[in-house]
Each structure stands twice: as C-alpha cells, then as structure tokens.
Design a protein around this motif. Structure first.
Motif, short mmCIF file in Angstrom:
data_model
loop_
_atom_site.label_atom_id
_atom_site.label_comp_id
_atom_site.label_asym_id
_atom_site.label_seq_id
_atom_site.Cartn_x
_atom_site.Cartn_y
_atom_site.Cartn_z
N LYS A 11 0.91 -1.26 -0.06
CA LYS A 11 -0.12 -0.02 -0.14
C LYS A 11 0.95 1.25 -0.16
O LYS A 11 2.06 1.09 0.60
CB LYS A 11 -0.91 0.10 1.46
CG LYS A 11 -2.17 0.80 1.09
CD LYS A 11 -3.39 0.65 2.32
CE LYS A 11 -4.30 1.94 2.23
NZ LYS A 11 -5.34 1.52 3.19
N SER A 12 0.44 2.26 -0.71
CA SER A 12 1.23 3.57 -0.82
C SER A 12 1.41 4.11 0.56
O SER A 12 0.60 4.19 1.51
CB SER A 12 0.60 4.49 -1.69
OG SER A 12 1.07 5.76 -1.55
N ASP A 40 -9.81 -4.24 -10.04
CA ASP A 40 -8.28 -3.93 -9.65
C ASP A 40 -7.81 -4.92 -8.84
O ASP A 40 -7.65 -4.68 -7.65
CB ASP A 40 -8.58 -2.44 -8.97
CG ASP A 40 -7.28 -2.02 -8.36
OD1 ASP A 40 -6.25 -2.39 -8.98
OD2 ASP A 40 -7.24 -1.43 -7.32
N GLN A 41 -7.40 -6.07 -9.36
CA GLN A 41 -6.93 -7.28 -8.76
C GLN A 41 -5.55 -6.72 -7.77
O GLN A 41 -5.37 -7.53 -6.86
CB GLN A 41 -6.43 -8.21 -9.44
CG GLN A 41 -7.51 -8.81 -10.37
CD GLN A 41 -6.96 -9.91 -11.48
OE1 GLN A 41 -5.79 -9.49 -11.85
NE2 GLN A 41 -7.70 -10.98 -11.72
N ARG A 42 -5.02 -5.51 -8.16
CA ARG A 42 -3.63 -5.41 -7.52
C ARG A 42 -3.85 -4.37 -6.44
O ARG A 42 -2.71 -3.73 -6.01
CB ARG A 42 -2.74 -4.64 -8.58
CG ARG A 42 -2.36 -5.92 -9.64
CD ARG A 42 -1.48 -5.35 -10.70
NE ARG A 42 -1.01 -6.40 -11.41
CZ ARG A 42 -1.28 -6.92 -12.60
NH1 ARG A 42 -2.70 -6.64 -12.88
NH2 ARG A 42 -1.02 -8.08 -13.29
N ASN A 43 -5.11 -3.99 -6.26
CA ASN A 43 -5.31 -2.93 -5.00
C ASN A 43 -4.77 -1.58 -5.24
O ASN A 43 -4.37 -1.04 -4.16
CB ASN A 43 -4.93 -3.58 -3.75
CG ASN A 43 -6.22 -4.63 -3.26
OD1 ASN A 43 -7.21 -4.72 -3.42
ND2 ASN A 43 -5.60 -5.07 -2.14
N PHE A 44 -4.42 -1.13 -6.45
CA PHE A 44 -4.06 0.23 -6.73
C PHE A 44 -5.03 1.11 -6.50
O PHE A 44 -5.31 2.01 -5.80
CB PHE A 44 -3.33 0.28 -7.80
CG PHE A 44 -2.73 1.63 -8.50
CD1 PHE A 44 -1.54 1.76 -7.65
CD2 PHE A 44 -3.25 2.35 -9.18
CE1 PHE A 44 -0.85 3.03 -7.84
CE2 PHE A 44 -2.56 3.64 -9.22
CZ PHE A 44 -1.34 4.09 -8.80
N GLN A 45 -6.53 0.99 -7.41
CA GLN A 45 -7.17 1.93 -7.37
C GLN A 45 -8.14 1.80 -6.15
O GLN A 45 -8.84 3.00 -5.79
CB GLN A 45 -8.46 1.50 -8.71
CG GLN A 45 -7.62 1.68 -9.94
CD GLN A 45 -8.41 1.19 -11.08
OE1 GLN A 45 -7.85 1.28 -12.30
NE2 GLN A 45 -9.86 1.22 -10.90
N SER A 62 -5.36 3.62 -2.57
CA SER A 62 -4.33 4.84 -2.78
C SER A 62 -4.93 6.07 -2.43
O SER A 62 -4.15 6.88 -2.70
CB SER A 62 -3.77 4.68 -4.23
OG SER A 62 -3.08 3.39 -4.40
#
Lengths: 243, 243
Positions: free
Chosen positions: A75-76, A140-145, A148
């Motif tokens: 996570k950012s 958004d499988q990668r949990n970016f959208q 963040s």
C-alpha cells in the motif's frame, strides 16, 4: 510502553509516554532508547501518524470465512495519516469501506521468520484503518485503485510495545458514537504470527515497516461526515472523520 | 543533464555530470540546483541506484498485444538497487524474468495530470529492470510474491533530464553479450503520458517517486550467472548480474 510521533518545531519526533508528558527519544528503534532530555506535556502534544514507514504491507483474504489463501500487497506510504486526520474518500466510485485492523510495527530487520520467532522482530503495535474503495477491488486485482486515496491508512494514536498476546487483541469499531462491530485479532483465519511468516518468506522487513494484519469482520461501509473510532484493547483509539 | 546518486563518505549524495567529474548538489529536486562546490572524478565515482524513492509504481498489462486495461501496483522500495548490483533471483519458484523498462522519476507533486501536462511533473528518466518471478503471477494477483525479491528493481545508471521524446526511447536488452530484444517505449500500448495520467488519477505522486512504464516486449527469462545489460537510447546502460 507507548511511543508516539509528535509534531515539533524541528519536525516530527518520536517520544515515550511517562505520566502526563512525552519524553523525546533520538530513535524509536534504538535499544536501549536514548532520551534527549526534552519533554512535551501531554495536553500540548500534537500526535502524528504513529510511524512514518518505508513500506506498508496489507493482507488480503484474511477475513473470517474467506476460503482463499492469504495474499499480501503493498500500500502506498503516501496514504499514511494520523489519528484526527480527515480521510478523503474518493467520490463516485461506489462504496468506501473502513477496515479496523491490528498493525504490526517492525523493530528489526527480519527475513524468513518462523511461527516460533515471529514476534522477535516486532517493535510494537498500533491501530490501523485500511480504507478501501471496495467496489474497485473487482476490477483492480492489484489493489491500486482501491487503496491509494489520500489519508487512506490512518495509523495511531501511538505504538504500544507491551501487548501480552497479539493473537488476542479485542477490536471495537464505533461509527458516530454507535458500536458497530466487536471482534478482534482472534477472529483472523491466519494468525498474526503466520502473517509475519508469510510476508517475510517473500521479502525482508526493515525497522519501521508496517504490516496490516487484515480485517476480522471490521470492514464497514461509511459515508462522508461519519466519525470512525477504532479501539484496540491495550493500545488505544484511532479516530478519523470521513471527508 | 545527468543526475546520479553517488556513494560518499557522508552517505549517498546526488551529483550532476560535467565533463569527467560529478558535481555534488544539495537536492536534485531544487530549481535552480544548488552546487556544494564538491566534485568527484568520474573514474572514482561509485554510482548507487539513481534515486531512493518513497514509492515505486509498476504498470501491468502494458505489453504489446495485451488486450486488458492498464493497471498499476506498488512495488517494494526495498527492491531498489543500482547498476552493478547482483539481482538475487529467488530459487525454486519457476521462471524469473527481467523486464527492461523506461522509468519516470517524478520531480514535483502531481495529481490528476492530463495528456497535455503529464511531463511537467517529470524530473527525468532512468533505466529500470522490473525483475519478476513470472510463474508466481498466476497465483499472486497482487504482484507481491512475484515482485518483492532482493534487488528486484535496479534503477540506473543515472537520471537523464533531457529526453526529446519519452514516447520514442529505443530499448535494447543484451544478455551475456548477445542482443536479445530491440524495442522501445513506442511499442507500449499505453503511452508514457497516458500512464502518468492513469496513476495520478488515483494518487498524488511526490518528488522522487518512480513510475515503471511497462515492458515493451522486453521481458526475458534469465538464469543464475546471466549478465543483463539494458540500454535506453539517450539515457545509458543498466547492467546487473543474476545471482
């Protein structure tokens, strides 16, 4: 022992609670701690995010009843905020969830931890809110959208170094004064130790890194204006408003 | 202008190339740059990772022919390494790929960039190798198991601030002296500008953050002992050995 991160005229500094004051330390990871001799009265202290991490690792599929194997993601660090900071929920993207979680703050470099020594690498624990645009997760499988947004990771109010059993930390989520969920780390299908074993099997954690352990049924949809108080027994209460 | 990050007796410092020496600057993001007056001869310089980022954002589905929409993910900053560092490929996990990519180094805080102003936020460009345990991707949608290995993100050899057209940077991948791929950012289905627009629609990028733009057909399986040289036209060559 409570270790907070305070706003001071010379920038953020860590301090240890003692009675009604915070005593500044040079480095929260030093053993033994070195006190500078400076103190700030508790009533004057402005608490920031409990830690300014280089890495925030989140845990997926660690919700009661989820049959999938545990997964982690990054996570950012720009999402990290303190207790009292407003969470800027992204509008027009469907449901926004808060997730009340036990966060592990790493104290020493750790690779390939085992169930037996997993807690040796831990400095302490704080309360995390892993805010999520939950409707984005499907696309958004990668949990970016989904993960963040601004101030999407409140961490605080401080780090507690003395938790008798990290696997049994009661968690209460209160929204606008109403108790919504009572749960705890004991409801996580993968234990806190197993989570640290998994994460460090893939990378080396360093001092100050934060591992979010997953939401034990503490994921709740919120609306702008909601006041979210997440209390972890033996640690404290993380309080944020949805903006 | 080339801006490198050098090992010095007082820790890592940024420096600007001038003739056969590197001139130390106080802050690579300052405008105008402030020179300390110290210089290091090029022949003596030890170059580190070109930047020490707070955030590394990777781009998925940006490979020629991939029909899926672009997605981003966060890669651990602990994976960042310099040119010359060994990449510690994780054993027993199937194929390890190198991916030669154009990396964008952000120079100023950037939210909601547009195709017209996307490059205003850019300090410069460097060469990236987005090393990946590619067989893990099928079981690890979030790119944690696939992308977190030691030195899995070499960035270097330096930042080049003057690239005429970031959308047309030729990329050559050489392994053990043999040219394996000739490609370039012109083969990416989503342009560099579109990538920055997408990323900053979801979060604010800050100075020093790095965006990997995706592999334009430059993903190649490697074996321990392989020497990987990735050259981006107008920037330089990033060279690493697989350990």
């Amino acid at each position: 022992m409570r270790i907070a991160r305070l706003e001071t005229p010379t920038g953020p500094r860590h301090a240890v609670a003692s009675g009604d004051q915070w005593n500044i330390v040079t480095d929260p990871f030093a053993a033994p701690l070195v006190y500078t001799g400076e103190s700030i009265p508790a009533t004057d202290a402005v608490l920031l995010a409990a830690i300014d991490p280089r890495l925030v690792v989140g845990i997926g599929h660690n919700k009661p009843g989820n049959p999938l194997p545990m997964q982690a993601w990054h996570k950012s660090v720009h999402t990290v905020a303190g207790s009292g900071d407003a969470i800027y929920a992204v509008r027009g993207l469907g449901t926004v969830n808060i997730e009340g979680e036990l966060a592990v703050v790493i104290g020493s470099s750790a690779t390939n931890l085992t169930l037996e020594n997993a807690f040796d690498a831990v400095l302490g624990y704080t309360v995390a809110n892993d805010v999520t645009n939950v409707d984005q997760c499907a696309i958004d499988q990668r949990n970016f959208q989904g993960k963040s947004g601004k101030n999407y990771t409140p961490l605080g109010p401080w780090i507690e170094t003395e938790i008798a059993d990290p696997e049994n930390v009661a968690t209460e989520v209160v929204i606008n004064g109403d108790v919504i969920v009572n749960s705890g780390s004991f409801n996580l299908p993968s234990s806190v130790a197993a989570t640290l074993v998994y994460v460090t099997s893939w990378l080396t954690l360093e001092p100050g890194d934060v591992v979010l352990t997953g939401a034990p049924g503490t994921d709740i949809a919120v609306q702008p204006g909601d006041v979210v108080d997440i209390t972890l027994a033996g640690i404290g209460t993380l309080s944020n408003t949805i903006a």
